[in-house]
Design an enzyme around this catalytic site. Structure first.
Site, PDB file in Angstrom:
ATOM      1  N   HIS A  42      -1.881   1.305   8.242  1.00 41.77           N
ATOM      2  CA  HIS A  42      -0.496   1.150   8.718  1.00 41.77           C
ATOM      3  C   HIS A  42       0.219   2.505   8.913  1.00 41.77           C
ATOM      4  O   HIS A  42       0.659   2.793  10.030  1.00 41.77           O
ATOM      5  CB  HIS A  42       0.269   0.196   7.790  1.00 41.77           C
ATOM      6  CG  HIS A  42       1.739   0.181   7.984  1.00 41.77           C
ATOM      7  ND1 HIS A  42       2.340  -0.185   9.161  1.00 41.77           N
ATOM      8  CD2 HIS A  42       2.762   0.519   7.141  1.00 41.77           C
ATOM      9  CE1 HIS A  42       3.657  -0.091   9.041  1.00 41.77           C
ATOM     10  NE2 HIS A  42       3.936   0.343   7.825  1.00 41.77           N
ATOM     11  N   HIS A  68       5.618   7.324   4.902  1.00 40.77           N
ATOM     12  CA  HIS A  68       6.864   6.561   4.882  1.00 40.77           C
ATOM     13  C   HIS A  68       6.914   5.434   3.847  1.00 40.77           C
ATOM     14  O   HIS A  68       7.995   5.060   3.412  1.00 40.77           O
ATOM     15  CB  HIS A  68       7.228   6.038   6.281  1.00 40.77           C
ATOM     16  CG  HIS A  68       6.490   4.801   6.697  1.00 40.77           C
ATOM     17  ND1 HIS A  68       5.289   4.833   7.353  1.00 40.77           N
ATOM     18  CD2 HIS A  68       6.790   3.484   6.542  1.00 40.77           C
ATOM     19  CE1 HIS A  68       4.895   3.594   7.587  1.00 40.77           C
ATOM     20  NE2 HIS A  68       5.777   2.752   7.097  1.00 40.77           N
ATOM     21  N   ASP A  69       5.767   4.917   3.439  1.00 39.50           N
ATOM     22  CA  ASP A  69       5.779   3.857   2.419  1.00 39.50           C
ATOM     23  C   ASP A  69       5.338   4.346   1.037  1.00 39.50           C
ATOM     24  O   ASP A  69       5.144   3.535   0.133  1.00 39.50           O
ATOM     25  CB  ASP A  69       4.882   2.685   2.863  1.00 39.50           C
ATOM     26  CG  ASP A  69       5.571   1.754   3.863  1.00 39.50           C
ATOM     27  OD1 ASP A  69       6.803   1.590   3.768  1.00 39.50           O
ATOM     28  OD2 ASP A  69       4.868   1.194   4.745  1.00 39.50           O
ATOM     29  N   GLU A  72       8.242   4.038  -1.680  1.00 34.52           N
ATOM     30  CA  GLU A  72       8.564   2.611  -1.848  1.00 34.52           C
ATOM     31  C   GLU A  72       7.451   1.843  -2.565  1.00 34.52           C
ATOM     32  O   GLU A  72       7.715   0.987  -3.400  1.00 34.52           O
ATOM     33  CB  GLU A  72       8.815   2.006  -0.460  1.00 34.52           C
ATOM     34  CG  GLU A  72       9.484   0.655  -0.492  1.00 34.52           C
ATOM     35  CD  GLU A  72       9.884   0.215   0.925  1.00 34.52           C
ATOM     36  OE1 GLU A  72      10.642   0.949   1.588  1.00 34.52           O
ATOM     37  OE2 GLU A  72       9.406  -0.845   1.356  1.00 34.52           O
ATOM     38  N   ASP A  73       6.223   2.144  -2.235  1.00 33.07           N
ATOM     39  CA  ASP A  73       5.115   1.266  -2.659  1.00 33.07           C
ATOM     40  C   ASP A  73       4.074   1.908  -3.573  1.00 33.07           C
ATOM     41  O   ASP A  73       3.101   1.239  -3.949  1.00 33.07           O
ATOM     42  CB  ASP A  73       4.373   0.733  -1.419  1.00 33.07           C
ATOM     43  CG  ASP A  73       5.248  -0.176  -0.559  1.00 33.07           C
ATOM     44  OD1 ASP A  73       6.208  -0.731  -1.098  1.00 33.07           O
ATOM     45  OD2 ASP A  73       4.959  -0.314   0.636  1.00 33.07           O
ATOM     46  N   ASP A 129       7.587   2.039  12.790  1.00 33.52           N
ATOM     47  CA  ASP A 129       7.222   1.137  11.682  1.00 33.52           C
ATOM     48  C   ASP A 129       7.384  -0.317  12.127  1.00 33.52           C
ATOM     49  O   ASP A 129       6.486  -1.165  11.941  1.00 33.52           O
ATOM     50  CB  ASP A 129       8.135   1.450  10.489  1.00 33.52           C
ATOM     51  CG  ASP A 129       7.762   0.747   9.199  1.00 33.52           C
ATOM     52  OD1 ASP A 129       6.591   0.366   9.025  1.00 33.52           O
ATOM     53  OD2 ASP A 129       8.659   0.592   8.343  1.00 33.52           O
TER      54      ASP A 129
HETATM   55  N1  LIG Z   1       3.074  -7.501   9.701  1.00 34.01           N
HETATM   56  C1  LIG Z   1       2.433  -7.231   8.557  1.00 34.01           C
HETATM   57  N2  LIG Z   1       3.103  -6.565   7.559  1.00 34.01           N
HETATM   58  C2  LIG Z   1       2.422  -6.302   6.427  1.00 34.01           C
HETATM   59  C3  LIG Z   1       1.076  -6.673   6.257  1.00 34.01           C
HETATM   60  N3  LIG Z   1       0.683  -6.246   5.044  1.00 34.01           N
HETATM   61  C4  LIG Z   1       1.699  -5.618   4.494  1.00 34.01           C
HETATM   62  N4  LIG Z   1       2.777  -5.644   5.299  1.00 34.01           N
HETATM   63  C5  LIG Z   1       4.084  -5.066   4.988  1.00 34.01           C
HETATM   64  O1  LIG Z   1       4.938  -6.123   4.604  1.00 34.01           O
HETATM   65  C6  LIG Z   1       6.289  -5.740   4.867  1.00 34.01           C
HETATM   66  C7  LIG Z   1       6.982  -6.921   5.513  1.00 34.01           C
HETATM   67  O2  LIG Z   1       6.916  -7.998   4.643  1.00 34.01           O
HETATM   68  P1  LIG Z   1       8.237  -8.552   3.948  1.00 34.01           P
HETATM   69  O3  LIG Z   1       7.860  -9.711   3.104  1.00 34.01           O
HETATM   70  O4  LIG Z   1       9.271  -8.751   5.009  1.00 34.01           O
HETATM   71  O5  LIG Z   1       8.748  -7.328   3.093  1.00 34.01           O
HETATM   72  P2  LIG Z   1       8.452  -6.977   1.560  1.00 34.01           P
HETATM   73  O6  LIG Z   1       6.947  -7.049   1.383  1.00 34.01           O
HETATM   74  O7  LIG Z   1       9.001  -5.582   1.451  1.00 34.01           O
HETATM   75  O8  LIG Z   1       9.217  -7.963   0.755  1.00 34.01           O
HETATM   76  C8  LIG Z   1       6.272  -4.503   5.753  1.00 34.01           C
HETATM   77  O9  LIG Z   1       6.697  -3.442   4.923  1.00 34.01           O
HETATM   78  P3  LIG Z   1       7.325  -2.094   5.482  1.00 34.01           P
HETATM   79  O10 LIG Z   1       6.308  -1.402   6.319  1.00 34.01           O
HETATM   80  O11 LIG Z   1       7.922  -1.394   4.326  1.00 34.01           O
HETATM   81  O12 LIG Z   1       8.424  -2.497   6.512  1.00 34.01           O
HETATM   82  P4  LIG Z   1       9.716  -3.416   6.411  1.00 34.01           P
HETATM   83  O13 LIG Z   1       9.406  -4.631   7.190  1.00 34.01           O
HETATM   84  O14 LIG Z   1       9.970  -3.705   4.960  1.00 34.01           O
HETATM   85  O15 LIG Z   1      10.746  -2.545   7.008  1.00 34.01           O
HETATM   86  C9  LIG Z   1       4.780  -4.389   6.145  1.00 34.01           C
HETATM   87  O16 LIG Z   1       4.317  -3.073   6.300  1.00 34.01           O
HETATM   88  C10 LIG Z   1       0.417  -7.377   7.314  1.00 34.01           C
HETATM   89  O17 LIG Z   1      -0.750  -7.756   7.239  1.00 34.01           O
HETATM   90  N5  LIG Z   1       1.137  -7.630   8.436  1.00 34.01           N
HETATM   91 MN   LIG Z   2       5.900   0.583   6.810  1.00 34.89          MN
END
Ligand SMILES: Nc1nc2c(ncn2[C@@H]2O[C@H](COP(=O)(O)OP(=O)(O)O)[C@@H](OP(=O)(O)OP(=O)(O)O)[C@H]2O)c(=O)[nH]1
Ligand SMILES: [Mn+2]
Length: 186
Positions: A42, A68-69, A72-73, A129
């Site tokens: 990602h 970027h993550d 946070e993670d 992102d």
């Molecule tokens: N589409 C998708 N997303 C996935 C996958 N695996 C992990 N993610 C991550 O999950 C986040 C979106 O899921 P949510 O349920 O909305 O958020 P949360 O995990 O933070 O609660 C994104 O985080 P983020 O990058 O921090 O972005 P944001 O949406 O929180 O801004 C994304 O990168 C996947 O298989 N598909």
């Molecule tokens: Mn991200």
């Protein structure tokens, strides 16, 4: 013959150091798709959207995309990033970091609000992102996500993107194509 007197391409060294750092930090994480794709795909993909589609070559933005993550993670701290990659990169990463002390709903609302006021560099990372994550949703549905949850993510993402506009037209145009396909009004 090697030109020994030439300066090293230090930006390239810094960039590779950053890829290595991000990979190590995310090493135990997987994406939520059924294949459990390595998480590092990602951040690398976000940096790639910025170079290949956004035509961005600002090394600070590209390093921030890779990282970027991490705050946070993972266990990564702002100070660690500042020490290794400098204050500009650390500041961008911090700007795109959600406050995990808030509830999920609060965090989602906070992202919409914050998007308007962050730096141009942070807006670039956020746009890429979102584009990566929306394309990823079209590719595979995360485990346990209903169709409604996917659609709700598109609707929420469009609200964040609304507040990031005027930053990088090629990426915004790609996002608009995805929103139209889902009948999300923009
Ligand atoms: N589409 C998708 N997303 C996935 C996958 N695996 C992990 N993610 C991550 O999950 C986040 C979106 O899921 P949510 O349920 O909305 O958020 P949360 O995990 O933070 O609660 C994104 O985080 P983020 O990058 O921090 O972005 P944001 O949406 O929180 O801004 C994304 O990168 C996947 O298989 N598909
Ligand atoms: Mn991200």
């Amino acid at each position: 013959m090697a030109d020994e007197g030439a300066p090293k391409e230090s930006w390239l060294h810094d960039f590779v150091k950053c890829v290595d750092f991000a990979a190590k930090k995310h090493t135990k994480q997987r994406r939520k798709d059924p294949e459990k794709t390595p998480y590092i795909n990602h951040p690398i993909g976000v940096a790639h959207i910025l170079t290949s589609e956004g035509n961005i070559s600002d090394i600070n933005v590209l390093q921030a995309a890779l990282l970027h993550d991490t705050i946070e993670d993972t266990d990564t701290t702002y100070d660690e990033i500042e020490y290794l990659f400098g204050k500009k990169v650390a500041d961008i990463v911090l700007e795109v970091t959600d406050n995990k002390g808030l509830t999920r709903d609060e965090r989602k609302l906070e992202q919409i609000k914050k998007a308007k006021s962050v730096s141009h560099e942070a807006k670039l990372v956020k746009l890429a992102d979102k584009l990566y994550n929306l394309r990823d949703l079209n590719r595979a549905t995360p485990e346990g996500w209903s169709l409604k949850r996917v659609q709700d993510y598109f609707i929420w993402a469009s609200k964040v993107v609304e507040n990031l506009r005027g930053t990088c037209l090629p990426i915004e145009n790609q996002l608009d194509i995805l929103f139209k396909e889902r009948n999300v009004l923009v």
